[in-house]
Design a protein around this motif. Sequence first.
Motif, short mmCIF file in Angstrom:
data_model
loop_
_atom_site.label_atom_id
_atom_site.label_comp_id
_atom_site.label_asym_id
_atom_site.label_seq_id
_atom_site.Cartn_x
_atom_site.Cartn_y
_atom_site.Cartn_z
N SER A 1 3.29 1.62 -8.57
CA SER A 1 3.81 1.20 -7.37
C SER A 1 2.50 0.89 -6.69
N PRO A 2 2.64 0.34 -5.76
CA PRO A 2 1.56 -0.26 -4.96
C PRO A 2 0.58 0.96 -4.31
N LEU A 3 1.29 2.04 -3.97
CA LEU A 3 0.40 3.09 -3.37
C LEU A 3 -0.48 3.98 -4.64
N ASN A 4 0.10 3.46 -5.78
CA ASN A 4 -0.67 4.01 -7.00
C ASN A 4 -1.43 3.25 -7.63
N ASN A 5 -1.91 2.30 -6.98
CA ASN A 5 -2.51 1.06 -7.44
C ASN A 5 -3.67 0.40 -6.52
N LEU B 1 -1.68 5.78 -14.08
CA LEU B 1 -1.60 5.56 -12.69
C LEU B 1 -2.77 6.05 -12.27
N TYR B 2 -3.41 5.42 -11.16
CA TYR B 2 -4.64 5.77 -10.40
C TYR B 2 -4.83 5.02 -9.26
N ALA B 3 -5.32 5.58 -8.03
CA ALA B 3 -5.45 5.18 -6.78
C ALA B 3 -6.77 5.93 -6.27
N SER B 4 -7.33 5.48 -5.40
CA SER B 4 -8.47 6.29 -4.66
C SER B 4 -8.69 5.56 -3.10
N TRP B 5 -9.14 6.51 -2.58
CA TRP B 5 -9.26 6.24 -0.93
C TRP B 5 -10.50 6.91 -0.50
N ALA B 6 -11.37 6.22 0.43
CA ALA B 6 -12.62 6.70 0.96
C ALA B 6 -12.43 6.85 2.50
N GLY B 7 -13.17 8.04 2.88
CA GLY B 7 -12.84 8.54 4.18
C GLY B 7 -13.99 8.69 4.95
N ASP B 8 -15.12 8.59 4.39
CA ASP B 8 -16.31 8.78 5.33
C ASP B 8 -17.59 8.50 4.41
N ALA B 9 -18.69 8.43 5.15
CA ALA B 9 -19.98 8.21 4.35
C ALA B 9 -21.15 8.72 5.48
N ILE C 1 -20.52 8.86 -0.20
CA ILE C 1 -18.87 8.64 0.33
C ILE C 1 -18.08 9.74 -0.44
N VAL C 2 -17.40 10.25 0.69
CA VAL C 2 -16.47 10.92 0.24
C VAL C 2 -14.68 10.55 0.46
N GLY C 3 -14.07 11.03 -0.30
CA GLY C 3 -12.53 10.49 -0.18
C GLY C 3 -11.66 11.34 -1.22
N GLN C 4 -10.54 10.71 -1.84
CA GLN C 4 -9.75 11.29 -2.58
C GLN C 4 -9.42 10.26 -3.98
N VAL C 5 -9.11 10.80 -5.09
CA VAL C 5 -8.67 10.08 -6.19
C VAL C 5 -7.24 10.70 -6.55
N PHE C 6 -6.50 9.97 -7.36
CA PHE C 6 -5.23 10.39 -7.81
C PHE C 6 -5.16 9.96 -9.37
N GLY D 1 -3.87 14.99 -6.81
CA GLY D 1 -5.15 14.68 -5.77
C GLY D 1 -6.17 15.19 -5.94
N TYR D 2 -7.46 14.72 -5.87
CA TYR D 2 -8.57 15.51 -6.14
C TYR D 2 -9.68 14.89 -5.12
N PRO D 3 -10.59 15.63 -4.60
CA PRO D 3 -11.60 15.32 -3.42
C PRO D 3 -12.59 14.75 -4.47
N MET D 4 -13.40 13.45 -3.94
CA MET D 4 -14.36 12.71 -4.73
C MET D 4 -15.41 12.49 -3.88
#
Length: 452
Positions: A234-238, A268-276, A282-287, A291-294
């Motif tokens: 799905s788009p949100l997992n891509n 499936l894989y997705a990632s999001w970056a939230g701050d630097a 850079i920190v964020g989240q991966v799926f 959900g896991y912090p990265m």
Amino acid sequence: MITELKPLQTYPFDSTGVHDINNGNQAVGQSFTSFGPLRPSMPLAQATLWDESGTPTPLAEGPNRSEALRINDAGNVLYRVASGPIEDYGYQSFVGPVGAAVALDSLIPGEPGASAIDLNDHSLLLGSHVNAAGFAESFLYDFVTGSFTVLPMLENRIPSLVGVDNAGRVLATVVGPPTAPPGCPPEYPDILYWLPAGAAQWQPIGIRTYGFIPKLSKTGLVMASVSRVNPSASPLNNQYAGYLDLNAPGAMVFKELPSLLPPGNTGLYASWAGDANAAGAIVGQVFYPGGYPMRYDIATGKVEDLSPHFPANWRADIGLGVNDNGFIVGGGYFHVGSSLARLRAWSFNPVRDSQASAVSKRFSEAVRILIGLIGGGDGVVLPVGGPPRPVDPGILSLLNALPPVQKEALVGLLLGALAGTMSDHELRRELVGIERRLLKNALAHLDQAHRE
């Protein structure tokens, strides 16, 4: 070491969420209840500040909801409070030092209801309001000087504001045409724009986002997620996170963060970056899934799943902020697997923890040397994981010059003091045992000498 950002000790708060951290290691967010409204006079959430130890301080009083969005290095906090009853979703924004914040409406010209979404380290506010003529507009307001700047329209529309960095540059989005990347259903992806400080026009960045909210760090990194072709997802997992550096010379290039998918895994894989931060962390989240912090390091190009740093009773989902000292804040579930499981914010510093571990290792080796001095008596020590080696003769000569009673008492006290610094539980027990034996022998010798 993971620090829990605790809720305010006011019933019925039992959960916490964090939004930002400054370089003084102060974090802001809100304490809230997972039970929902119990009675109209109770707030659902209250703006909260945490110190480095995770101790909470309330930022807004009253029966309505409130949450803190930003805290800068000057100690100014941006928070908002529900402007009406608990069912009302309107908010009033406040900004200023803890205990002395003022309503944004008292500073911004125009109709009531001015709101801000970001605050940089120079106390420059980014927000929107309705002016005296009844038109909506975006603005930058300098909380120190009182300077007020209206931002230009973006493609004849009010921009959707994202953030302002420490150079005064603004990031915003505008909804694009009804097209989408291959493999995704037709939607309206956002197109990213930035406004150079003092400029009259927005500049296109040249990338689109889909689903995940883009971010702008105080240091000028634009973080966004872009879609890849994956018909099974799905788009949100891509979505794959990456960044653009507004400080880079020449044309800006979007650099995608490396994937954390195990080799051969095509799931499936997705990632999001939230701050630097200023060092390029850079920190964020991966799926993948879940959900896991990265944490990603621009200098080394390495991306790390932070979840192994957390004990079993934590399920850490997302990294939301990082300061220049390396402290990361985020959110997840605490007391996982029990009836006490609640959403809790957390903070920790993986760089400092790694350094502390290295110091503990050096202490451990030094203590092993002392054990060799007392236990072996021949000046040879067996370090953990290493071959036998002689002890520095200077240490031997100093200790051997002491009378036996003083030598044992002194080393016993030293080992006892070092025991408290050890993270190695087995070594700590060994040290305490040796300390007690040495001090017991020293006291026995002193008692014998007194009797004689």
